[in-house]
Scaffold this motif. Structure first.
Motif, short mmCIF file in Angstrom:
data_model
loop_
_atom_site.label_atom_id
_atom_site.label_comp_id
_atom_site.label_asym_id
_atom_site.label_seq_id
_atom_site.Cartn_x
_atom_site.Cartn_y
_atom_site.Cartn_z
N ALA A 69 48.38 22.77 58.83
CA ALA A 69 49.30 22.78 57.70
C ALA A 69 48.57 22.77 56.36
N ASP A 70 47.41 22.11 56.31
CA ASP A 70 46.69 21.94 55.05
C ASP A 70 45.20 21.79 55.36
N ALA A 71 44.49 22.90 55.30
CA ALA A 71 43.07 22.89 55.65
C ALA A 71 42.23 22.10 54.66
N GLY A 72 42.77 21.85 53.45
CA GLY A 72 41.98 21.18 52.43
C GLY A 72 42.16 19.68 52.37
N ILE A 73 43.09 19.13 53.14
CA ILE A 73 43.34 17.69 53.09
C ILE A 73 42.15 16.92 53.65
N LEU A 74 41.77 15.84 53.00
CA LEU A 74 40.72 14.99 53.55
C LEU A 74 41.26 14.26 54.77
N VAL A 75 40.40 14.08 55.77
CA VAL A 75 40.79 13.39 56.99
C VAL A 75 39.82 12.24 57.24
N CYS A 76 40.37 11.07 57.50
CA CYS A 76 39.51 9.94 57.82
C CYS A 76 40.10 9.19 59.01
N LEU A 77 39.31 8.33 59.60
CA LEU A 77 39.82 7.46 60.66
C LEU A 77 39.09 6.14 60.60
N SER A 78 39.73 5.13 61.17
CA SER A 78 39.15 3.79 61.28
C SER A 78 38.97 3.45 62.74
N THR A 79 37.89 2.76 63.05
CA THR A 79 37.60 2.43 64.44
C THR A 79 36.76 1.16 64.53
N ASN A 80 36.86 0.51 65.67
CA ASN A 80 35.97 -0.62 65.93
C ASN A 80 34.58 -0.14 66.35
N GLY A 81 34.46 1.15 66.65
CA GLY A 81 33.15 1.73 66.94
C GLY A 81 32.73 1.75 68.38
N LEU A 82 33.52 1.15 69.27
CA LEU A 82 33.11 1.07 70.66
C LEU A 82 32.90 2.46 71.28
N MET A 83 33.77 3.41 70.95
CA MET A 83 33.71 4.73 71.56
C MET A 83 33.04 5.78 70.66
N LEU A 84 32.39 5.35 69.60
CA LEU A 84 31.73 6.31 68.72
C LEU A 84 30.68 7.16 69.45
N PRO A 85 29.80 6.59 70.27
CA PRO A 85 28.82 7.46 70.94
C PRO A 85 29.46 8.57 71.77
N ALA A 86 30.64 8.31 72.33
CA ALA A 86 31.31 9.32 73.16
C ALA A 86 31.95 10.42 72.33
N TYR A 87 32.49 10.07 71.15
CA TYR A 87 33.31 11.03 70.41
C TYR A 87 32.73 11.49 69.08
N VAL A 88 31.62 10.94 68.70
CA VAL A 88 31.11 11.27 67.37
C VAL A 88 30.76 12.76 67.22
N PRO A 89 30.28 13.47 68.24
CA PRO A 89 30.08 14.92 68.05
C PRO A 89 31.38 15.64 67.73
N GLU A 90 32.48 15.24 68.39
CA GLU A 90 33.77 15.88 68.11
C GLU A 90 34.28 15.51 66.71
N ILE A 91 34.00 14.29 66.29
CA ILE A 91 34.40 13.88 64.94
C ILE A 91 33.74 14.79 63.91
N VAL A 92 32.48 15.05 64.09
CA VAL A 92 31.75 15.92 63.17
C VAL A 92 32.28 17.35 63.26
N GLU A 93 32.52 17.81 64.49
CA GLU A 93 33.02 19.17 64.69
C GLU A 93 34.39 19.37 64.03
N LEU A 94 35.24 18.34 64.08
CA LEU A 94 36.57 18.44 63.49
C LEU A 94 36.55 18.43 61.97
N GLY A 95 35.43 18.10 61.38
CA GLY A 95 35.34 18.05 59.93
C GLY A 95 35.94 16.79 59.33
N ILE A 96 36.01 15.72 60.11
CA ILE A 96 36.47 14.43 59.57
C ILE A 96 35.44 13.96 58.56
#
Length: 413
Positions: free
Chosen positions: A106-133
């Protein structure tokens, strides 16, 4: 690729200059959590509170997209969407990812952020970067597993539940690994730290120094809010003097966020002007399905509202009821009836029987109660007195019409 730090100028949580210019929108699509913090009680159905872990509704990714479209039409300065729970964004990764993809369509220019406790960061951090968060907030309360054992009841990781220092150690290791990867790929990292007197307060400068070394951009040292029903419910709330003294002490290492409002998981608008109750999606959808009501027998409806504009109070927290009467589309305010609140805490909202009985007597001549939220026991008692309870969280004007439609439907059955 990661995102430029210059984008932070439009993120109200990461930039002091942005917090009175730009609005944020939290999308509550992540109800599950994979750790248990001793200061947390995620009773997100107790809607009169404003703190992390609280929301008025849980959304599917598709509903989140609908709500985003609605809010974007009404709020011109919306610059960022975030996923901050009410659980953990990465413990609900499929919903989180799908939501982000729908918003980006809907809006390619909107900033995207998320909050996490960090437990699953090693598993998903490549996808986070790929998604442009572009921005990620990680809550890091300590560096030592022994300190973490006093903060976390358990950690659920890869199908097993860990407690004590073992569980805290897994969490802390994954947090540091994730922050390093995020910062190394251009994602702006904010680290939240809950300051708990006697447990981690002496240790916070070390935490700030370490996350700086891992690449964090800013830290947000926050007071403990002793949530009812949590392990720490009887702890004193951390004083703002202590918080500011610690921020001043740590400022030499990293910039400090000083404008945090510890927002709800469904917060919308400027940081100091949360408008989440104006955008309650389930009630907007109900309104669209309701046909215009022709004039009918006059009905009397009791409403719970802070200021008379929105239906924004839990039934048990109302200090007064607004009594409206009308037929068809027209209603007028008859009176305001004071009463005693019976819900005095978050955990046992239906426990004060005597107070509830007095409230029921106050509104016994009404046909319906229009309220943001009401407990099952109170609903049952109202039903026994022939009073319909109607949950709603938009304007009083629209809510009255909706309640009248519900009354008409109940009478036809």
């Amino acid at each position: 690729m990661g995102c430029s730090y210059s984008w932070t100028e439009k993120h109200p949580c990461f930039s002091l200059a942005a917090h009175h210019k730009y609005a944020r929108m939290h999308l509550p699509v992540a109800p599950l959590c994979n750790i248990s913090c001793n200061y947390c009680n995620r009773q997100y159905d107790c809607v009169n509170e404003s703190r992390p872990g609280v929301t008025s509704e849980i959304l599917s990714p598709a509903a989140a997209r609908q709500k985003f479209d609605w809010v974007r039409e009404k709020i011109d300065n919306l610059s960022v969407i975030g996923i901050a729970g009410p659980g953990d964004a990465l413990a609900n990764w499929q919903e989180t990812r799908e939501t982000i993809e729908l918003i980006r369509d809907a809006d390619a220019g909107i900033l995207v952020c998320l909050s996490t406790n960090g437990l699953m960061l090693p598993a998903y951090v490549p996808e986070i970067v790929e998604l442009g968060i572009s921005h990620v907030t990680v809550t890091v309360n300590c560096l030592e597993p022994e300190i973490g054992a006093q903060i976390y009841r358990f950690v659920s990781y890869q199908g097993k539940t860990y407690t004590g220092a073992e569980g805290a150690g897994i969490l802390l290791q994954n947090q540091m690994e994730g922050i390093t990867y995020l910062a190394g790929n251009g994602v702006v990292v904010k680290v939240n730290i809950v300051m708990i007197p006697g447990i981690n307060d002496f240790h916070i400068p070390e935490v700030v120094a370490e996350v700086k070394a891992k690449g964090a951009f800013i830290t947000n040292i926050m007071p403990l809010i002793p949530a009812g029903g949590s392990v720490f419910q009887h702890f004193p709330q951390t004083s703002m003097k202590a918080i500011n003294d610690m921020r001043n002490r740590c400022q030499a290492d990293l910039p400090q966020m000083r404008h945090c409002r510890q927002c709800r998981a469904d917060a919308i608008g400027l940081l100091g002007e949360d408008r989440s109750q104006e955008f309650c999606l389930r009630n907007r959808d109900k309104e669209r399905k309701q046909p215009a009501m022709p004039p009918s027998k006059p009905v009397k409806i009791a409403v719970t509202s802070r200021y008379g504009r929105l239906v924004d109070l839990h039934f048990g927290h109302a200090a007064e009821f607004l009594i409206f009467q009308g037929s068809g589309p027209e209603f007028h305010l008859l009176e305001k009836r004071p009463t005693d609140r019976y819900c005095l805490g978050m955990e046992e909202c239906d426990s004060e029987e005597s107070r509830r009985d007095a409230i029921l007597e106050t509104i016994q001549d009404c046909d319906a109660v229009l309220t943001m939220r009401i407990g099952h026991s109170a609903q049952q008692q109202l039903r026994q007195k022939g009073i319909l309870s109607v949950e709603y969280c938009y304007t009083v004007e629209d809510g009255l019409r909706f309640a009248q439609a519900q009354l008409a439907g109940s009478q036809e059955k």
